[in-house]
Design an enzyme around this catalytic site. Structure first.
Site, PDB file in Angstrom:
ATOM      1  N   ASN A 125     -52.559  -8.233 -71.585  1.00 39.34           N
ATOM      2  CA  ASN A 125     -52.807  -9.384 -71.120  1.00 39.34           C
ATOM      3  C   ASN A 125     -52.447  -9.386 -69.575  1.00 39.34           C
ATOM      4  O   ASN A 125     -51.374  -9.619 -69.222  1.00 39.34           O
ATOM      5  CB  ASN A 125     -52.183 -10.734 -71.670  1.00 39.34           C
ATOM      6  N   CYS A 151     -53.198 -17.852 -66.753  1.00 43.01           N
ATOM      7  CA  CYS A 151     -54.458 -17.127 -67.365  1.00 43.01           C
ATOM      8  C   CYS A 151     -55.869 -17.530 -66.938  1.00 43.01           C
ATOM      9  O   CYS A 151     -56.657 -16.700 -66.921  1.00 43.01           O
ATOM     10  CB  CYS A 151     -54.207 -16.665 -68.829  1.00 43.01           C
ATOM     11  N   HIS A 169     -61.015 -14.091 -71.692  1.00 42.36           N
ATOM     12  CA  HIS A 169     -59.747 -13.437 -71.428  1.00 42.36           C
ATOM     13  C   HIS A 169     -59.079 -12.391 -72.443  1.00 42.36           C
ATOM     14  O   HIS A 169     -59.238 -12.836 -73.371  1.00 42.36           O
ATOM     15  CB  HIS A 169     -58.771 -14.919 -71.278  1.00 42.36           C
TER      16      HIS A 169
HETATM   17  N1  ACO Z   1     -42.425  -5.880 -82.977  1.00 44.61           N
HETATM   18  C1  ACO Z   1     -42.153  -5.999 -84.177  1.00 44.61           C
HETATM   19  N2  ACO Z   1     -41.999  -7.038 -84.882  1.00 44.61           N
HETATM   20  C2  ACO Z   1     -42.129  -8.300 -84.097  1.00 44.61           C
HETATM   21  C3  ACO Z   1     -42.545  -8.212 -82.546  1.00 44.61           C
HETATM   22  C4  ACO Z   1     -42.745  -6.836 -82.288  1.00 44.61           C
HETATM   23  N3  ACO Z   1     -43.331  -6.534 -80.857  1.00 44.61           N
HETATM   24  N4  ACO Z   1     -42.643  -9.542 -82.245  1.00 44.61           N
HETATM   25  C5  ACO Z   1     -42.351 -10.149 -83.307  1.00 44.61           C
HETATM   26  N5  ACO Z   1     -42.108  -9.582 -84.191  1.00 44.61           N
HETATM   27  C6  ACO Z   1     -41.831 -10.004 -85.760  1.00 44.61           C
HETATM   28  C7  ACO Z   1     -41.027 -11.356 -85.674  1.00 44.61           C
HETATM   29  O1  ACO Z   1     -39.838 -11.321 -85.473  1.00 44.61           O
HETATM   30  C8  ACO Z   1     -41.392 -11.896 -87.117  1.00 44.61           C
HETATM   31  O2  ACO Z   1     -40.631 -11.332 -87.991  1.00 44.61           O
HETATM   32  P1  ACO Z   1     -39.986 -12.459 -89.229  1.00 44.61           P
HETATM   33  O3  ACO Z   1     -41.251 -12.530 -90.064  1.00 44.61           O
HETATM   34  O4  ACO Z   1     -38.985 -11.213 -89.625  1.00 44.61           O
HETATM   35  O5  ACO Z   1     -39.294 -13.516 -88.486  1.00 44.61           O
HETATM   36  C9  ACO Z   1     -42.715 -11.188 -87.583  1.00 44.61           C
HETATM   37  O6  ACO Z   1     -43.105 -10.033 -86.530  1.00 44.61           O
HETATM   38  C10 ACO Z   1     -44.199 -12.141 -87.398  1.00 44.61           C
HETATM   39  O7  ACO Z   1     -43.962 -12.742 -86.108  1.00 44.61           O
HETATM   40  P2  ACO Z   1     -45.209 -13.815 -85.771  1.00 44.61           P
HETATM   41  O8  ACO Z   1     -44.871 -14.432 -84.273  1.00 44.61           O
HETATM   42  O9  ACO Z   1     -45.482 -14.986 -86.720  1.00 44.61           O
HETATM   43  O10 ACO Z   1     -46.528 -12.897 -85.382  1.00 44.61           O
HETATM   44  P3  ACO Z   1     -47.819 -13.038 -85.631  1.00 44.61           P
HETATM   45  O11 ACO Z   1     -48.804 -12.687 -86.350  1.00 44.61           O
HETATM   46  O12 ACO Z   1     -48.017 -14.596 -85.101  1.00 44.61           O
HETATM   47  O13 ACO Z   1     -48.382 -12.549 -83.720  1.00 44.61           O
HETATM   48  C11 ACO Z   1     -48.394 -12.852 -81.662  1.00 44.61           C
HETATM   49  C12 ACO Z   1     -47.515 -12.605 -82.945  1.00 44.61           C
HETATM   50  C13 ACO Z   1     -49.081 -11.630 -81.371  1.00 44.61           C
HETATM   51  C14 ACO Z   1     -47.602 -13.105 -80.381  1.00 44.61           C
HETATM   52  C15 ACO Z   1     -49.335 -13.794 -81.880  1.00 44.61           C
HETATM   53  O14 ACO Z   1     -49.028 -15.034 -82.357  1.00 44.61           O
HETATM   54  C16 ACO Z   1     -50.276 -14.041 -80.560  1.00 44.61           C
HETATM   55  O15 ACO Z   1     -50.874 -13.063 -80.187  1.00 44.61           O
HETATM   56  N6  ACO Z   1     -50.437 -15.267 -79.868  1.00 44.61           N
HETATM   57  C17 ACO Z   1     -51.145 -15.457 -78.944  1.00 44.61           C
HETATM   58  C18 ACO Z   1     -49.975 -15.500 -77.621  1.00 44.61           C
HETATM   59  C19 ACO Z   1     -50.793 -15.117 -76.418  1.00 44.61           C
HETATM   60  O16 ACO Z   1     -51.877 -14.277 -76.293  1.00 44.61           O
HETATM   61  N7  ACO Z   1     -50.294 -15.324 -75.461  1.00 44.61           N
HETATM   62  C20 ACO Z   1     -50.975 -15.067 -73.975  1.00 44.61           C
HETATM   63  C21 ACO Z   1     -50.617 -16.157 -73.106  1.00 44.61           C
HETATM   64  S1  ACO Z   1     -51.946 -17.467 -73.556  1.00 44.61           S
HETATM   65  C22 ACO Z   1     -53.292 -16.519 -73.595  1.00 44.61           C
HETATM   66  O17 ACO Z   1     -53.434 -15.738 -72.704  1.00 44.61           O
HETATM   67  C23 ACO Z   1     -54.377 -16.812 -74.668  1.00 44.61           C
END
Ligand code: ACO
Length: 328
Positions: free
Chosen positions: A285, A115, A255
């Site tokens: 993204n 990224c 980003h």
């Molecule tokens: N739909 C419904 N539920 C979902 C989904 C989905 N698409 N994905 C995960 N869940 C569930 C999980 O299974 C979990 O369930 P559980 O509590 O029963 O186990 C629950 O939702 C919470 O999951 P978390 O991973 O804790 O959710 P969080 O609030 O952390 O959000 C996310 C996840 C959106 C991925 C977040 O961590 C994030 O955005 N991280 C940054 C990742 C990113 O942007 N990466 C890109 C590359 S790096 C960059 O570009 C910066």
């Protein structure tokens, strides 16, 4: 040190035609629009349905050249940030050179910083310009993550989209241009975000070397925290070294990974909404393409005025992160 620097003289972007909404995704994996939008700010993304990275990159690059008022023969360097090239080789940059009829013989190469790829490419091209190696460089960010995400993994497939963005970076002795650029990496945390897709078995390989899961893998929570911390720190350092206060920033173009990452950064830097550009809602993204797409949209919307201080910041796999401060 010369007094020559690189100035962005044209911008362009291009998205594949097919749009995949959160509702479309909810028919593919167990998810819903409400979860995706509240956790990420994403409503829809574009996905390639036949287009290759070089196809969409060439469209974005062609627009950037047109916008700069130059012609294909003026370009003397192509640097593309991508982790999803058409092929292992030739590079995407060589295909762009071919597609746009750029001069044969000019240097053209890709670099890999996920990224952060566009900001790595911008910095690299600017070093050519500062040392007299190029006058008008084409700098491209393109990724087709729909080829590397696991479409059965709801925790990652909802986050990404495909796209391309490009700028022409031209040599200048004027006041506008790149004021500072910092690139960072930390290989020790590579397992937080990676894609082993291009790794295949060979007859000489030990079994343990093989990845049984070829898709992108991510520890979302860890990445979230590191992204906020690293990008905020990078901006603070870049502004300090450029002798610029946060109040002087006209537009932050971060980003576009997740609206919550952007908001957390914005709060730390105390920047009001009107000074932060976001379009993650429509594209998700797009990895290396995210900043140049946003830059092009901000430019074409008239949000960048001569003399404005624009801050570009990225974070991604590697881990890598980067920040550039630009006077428009
Ligand atoms: N739909 C419904 N539920 C979902 C989904 C989905 N698409 N994905 C995960 N869940 C569930 C999980 O299974 C979990 O369930 P559980 O509590 O029963 O186990 C629950 O939702 C919470 O999951 P978390 O991973 O804790 O959710 P969080 O609030 O952390 O959000 C996310 C996840 C959106 C991925 C977040 O961590 C994030 O955005 N991280 C940054 C990742 C990113 O942007 N990466 C890109 C590359 S790096 C960059 O570009 C910066």
């Amino acid at each position: 040190m010369t007094n020559i620097k690189g100035k962005i003289s044209g911008t362009g972007s291009f998205l594949p035609e097919k749009v995949l909404t959160n509702y479309d995704l909810s028919a593919m994996v167990e998810t819903n629009d409400e979860w995706i939008f509240t956790r990420t700010g994403i409503k829809e993304r574009h996905v390639a349905s036949g287009e290759k990275a070089s196809d969409i990159a060439a469209r974005a690059a062609g627009e950037a050249i047109k916008d700069s008022g130059l012609s294909a023969k003026d370009i003397d360097l192509v640097v593309t940030g991508t982790v999803t090239p058409d092929m292992v080789f030739p590079s995407t940059s060589c295909f762009i050179q071919l597609d746009l009829g750029l001069r044969p013989g000019i240097p053209a190469f890709d670099l890999s910083a996920a990224c952060s790829g566009f900001l790595y490419a911008l910095d690299t091209a600017e070093r050519f310009i500062r040392t007299g190696g190029a006058k008008h460089a084409l700098v491209v960010g393109v990724d087709i993550f729909s080829r590397i995400v696991d479409w059965t993994d709801r925790s990652t497939c909802v986050l990404f989209g495909d796209g391309a963005g490009a700028v022409v970076l031209s040599a200048t002795k004027g006041k506008s241009g790149i004021l500072s650029s910092h690139l960072y990496s930390d290989g020790k945390s590579w397992q937080l975000l990676y894609s082993p897709t291009t790794i295949q078995s060979s007859p000489f390989e030990k079994k343990g070397l093989r990845h049984d899961q070829p898709y992108l893998r991510m520890k979302g929570n860890d990445i979230f925290k590191l992204a906020v911390r690293s990008m905020s720190k990078a901006i603070t350092k870049a502004l300090k070294e450029s002798g610029i206060g946060a109040d002087d920033v006209s537009l932050l173009i971060p980003h576009q990974a997740n609206i919550r990452i952007i908001k957390a950064m914005q709060e730390r830097l105390k920047l009001p909404d009107e000074r932060v550009f976001t379009n993650v809602e429509h594209y998700g993204n797009t990895s290396a393409a995210s900043i140049p797409i946003a830059l092009n949209e901000a430019n074409k919307a008239g949000r960048l005025k001569k003399g404005d201080i624009v801050v570009l910041v990225a974070f991604g796999g590697g881990l890598t992160w980067a920040c550039s401060v630009v006077r428009w």
